[in-house]
Design a protein around this motif. Sequence first.
Motif, short mmCIF file in Angstrom:
data_model
loop_
_atom_site.label_atom_id
_atom_site.label_comp_id
_atom_site.label_asym_id
_atom_site.label_seq_id
_atom_site.Cartn_x
_atom_site.Cartn_y
_atom_site.Cartn_z
N ASN A 6 72.73 -46.32 -23.63
CA ASN A 6 71.83 -46.46 -24.81
C ASN A 6 71.41 -45.11 -25.41
O ASN A 6 70.25 -44.92 -25.80
N SER A 8 70.81 -42.35 -27.94
CA SER A 8 70.70 -42.25 -29.40
C SER A 8 70.17 -40.88 -29.80
O SER A 8 69.43 -40.24 -29.05
N LYS A 9 70.61 -40.46 -30.97
CA LYS A 9 70.16 -39.16 -31.49
C LYS A 9 70.12 -39.22 -33.00
O LYS A 9 71.08 -39.65 -33.65
N ASN A 10 69.00 -38.80 -33.56
CA ASN A 10 68.86 -38.73 -35.02
C ASN A 10 68.61 -37.30 -35.42
O ASN A 10 67.93 -36.56 -34.70
N MET A 15 71.06 -41.05 -38.57
CA MET A 15 71.35 -41.45 -37.19
C MET A 15 72.76 -40.99 -36.83
O MET A 15 73.73 -41.32 -37.51
N LEU A 17 73.92 -40.73 -33.19
CA LEU A 17 74.35 -41.56 -32.06
C LEU A 17 73.44 -42.78 -31.99
O LEU A 17 72.26 -42.67 -31.67
N PRO A 18 73.99 -43.97 -32.26
CA PRO A 18 73.15 -45.16 -32.34
C PRO A 18 73.15 -45.97 -31.02
O PRO A 18 73.79 -47.02 -30.93
N GLY A 19 72.46 -45.51 -30.03
CA GLY A 19 72.37 -46.26 -28.78
C GLY A 19 73.71 -46.45 -28.10
O GLY A 19 74.14 -47.57 -27.81
N SER A 52 68.43 -36.05 -26.07
CA SER A 52 68.64 -37.28 -26.85
C SER A 52 67.27 -37.85 -27.20
O SER A 52 66.28 -37.54 -26.54
N HIS A 198 80.05 -47.19 -33.27
CA HIS A 198 79.10 -47.23 -34.38
C HIS A 198 79.10 -48.63 -34.95
O HIS A 198 78.21 -49.10 -35.52
#
Lengths: 198, 361
Positions: A6, A8-10, A15, A17-19, A52, A198
Motif C-alpha cells: 500500500n 503511496s506518494k504524492n 499522486m 504512487l497510488p497505494g 512514502s 495505476h
Amino acid sequence: MLSIRNLSKNYGQQMVLPGLSIEFADSRTCIVGANGSGKTTLLFILAGLLKSDSGNVLWQEKILANSKVMTSMTAIASDGISIPGFLTVKKLLLLTESLWQVKIPEKLVLEFGLDAHFNKKVNQLSAGNLKKTQLVNAFMRNPEVLLLDEPNTSLDEHSCEVLWRAMREYPGSIIAASNEPALFTQAGFAIQDLTDDH
Amino acid sequence: MITSYIGYRGQLFLYEIKHWLSQLSGMALCLVCLLGPAIPVLFYLALLGLGMLLEQEMEVSQALLFMVCLLLFQTVILDLCKDAIKGLRFQQFTDSLTVKSWLVRSCDCFLATVFNPMVLLNVLVISSVSTAYWSQIDHMMLFLVLQILVSVAIFLSPLKTYLLITLTFLLSLVQIAASVEIALLAILMLGVVLFLIPFPKLALQFNHYPAWFFWLDFWWANIRMPMLVLTVSVISLLIAFGFVQQRPDLANTIFLVAGQFLVLLVSGLQVELNKLMQNNLAFFKLYQEVAGFCVVKDLVLAIAGLFVFVLFSYVSSSMLSGAMHFIILMCCFLVARQRPTYLLLTWLLSCVFVVLLQYVN
C-alpha cells in the motif's frame, strides 16, 4: 525478499504512487512504466532516501521502519542523486570505501575504463562516465538489494556488455528501472509494470 | 579578430548584467526590503571610509585595517559578479571561439577593473580633489593601484589574492611602516613578488578519504556564502565601532542597527544552508551523513548566538540586553529553518520590538 504494501506518494496535488503493493519475488526485477509513473520515486523510497506518504517497505515480511536500515541494505545508482561537483571519481569511491568499509572493485573499474578518469571531478565527466561512476559506486557496496535507475542509459556498447555481465554475476537481488524492458527480459529480469498498477 | 572578440565579451557582459537585473526585478519586493537599504548604506559607508582615508585622519595601522575592509568588500562584490564578468553561462560557446588565452584573461581583468564599483568610488574621491593637491594624496593613488592589482589578481589567482589581503591585515597589526605611503608601497611590491613567484601545484596522492576529509572539501567548495556573510558582518561591526568612536552618545542606537543587520545576515545564511542541504540531501542520506551537515548548521547557530549575546552584553553592559538579542536571533533562525518566507516579516517585527523597547528604556 523485498516487498512493498500500500505504498503511496504524492508530490503536492500530483499522486505518483497510488497505494502500490508489489512482491519482488525474483532476484532480478525490472520496473517499467510511462514517464512520470514513479519508477525513480519507488527506487528512492526503497533506498530509504525518500519517505512514502503511507504504506510500508518489508524485508522477509518484516516492516522496515527505519530509513537508515533501508539505506544500509540497499545501494542505488541514479541520476537523481546529485553528487557534489568538487568530488573526483577517486574521492567518491574512496569515500564509499571508507564509510561502508568496502573495497573498490578494481576489475569493474578497469573493465569500464574508469581508471583513466579517476582524477576528474564528477561535474566534468561525460554522461556515460558519470553513469559508470554511479554504477561502480553502487556495485562496490555489495548490498542485499541493488537499485539501478536506467543503468544502461548513456553507456557505450562495450560498457553495456560489462554491465550485463556484472548484473548477471551479482550475488544479491537487483531491482532496475528502465524504459527498455526487452533488453532486461533477455537478461532474465522479471518485468513489473507500474502503469498496470495505476 | 581581437576587436570582434573584445566587442563580443563586452556585449556578453552587458547581456548578463541585464539578465541579472531582470532576475532582481522579479524579486523586487524581497530585495528592496532585504538588500535595498543595506547595499546603498554599505556603499555610502565605503565612500565615507575613502573620505576618511583621503583626509589622513587615521593612524597607519587604522588606515591599513580600513583598506583591508575595503579590499575585502571589493573582493566580495567581484565574487558576486564573477559569473557575469567571465560570462560563465555561455562559457562553452565562448570557449569555442578559440582565441588566445591572454586575450580571454585581458578581457576578464578589464571588465573586473572598469566595472568595479569600489575602484570607481576611489576614482570619484580622487577626482573630487583639485589636481594641484594630487601630490598630497599619493596614498590614495597607491591604494587605487592596489585596488586594481587585487581586482585583476582575484581572477588570475584567488589564493594569492587572499594571501596578499591577509598579509596586509597582518601588516596593519604589527605597524612597522612610518607612513601609509611606505606601507602601501611595501604591500604593492609584496603583491608583485607574490604573483611572480610560481606556487608549487600540490598533487596530493591519497588512498584514504574519510568523512572528515569530505566535509573539509565540502565546506571549502561552499565557502563563498559563509565568507560573504562573515566579511559583511565584520565590516559592519568595524564601521559601527568607527562611528561610535566619533559619536559615543549614539552608541546604543548604532549597535542596535548593526546588531539587527547582523541578525538578518546570519538568518539569511541559515536559509542558504537550508538550500545547500536540499541540493545535496539525497547524497547525504545515501552516505548517512545528514547529521554531519546538521552539526555544522547548529555550530553556525551557536557561534552566531554566542557572538550576538557577548556583543550586546558588552555594549549595553547588561546581560539582559544580550539575552534579548540572543532570543531575537534564535526566533529568526527558527523561522529561517522552518518557514523561510516569513523570515523578513519576523525580522521586521523584531526591529519594531527592539525600537519600542529602546524608547521605553
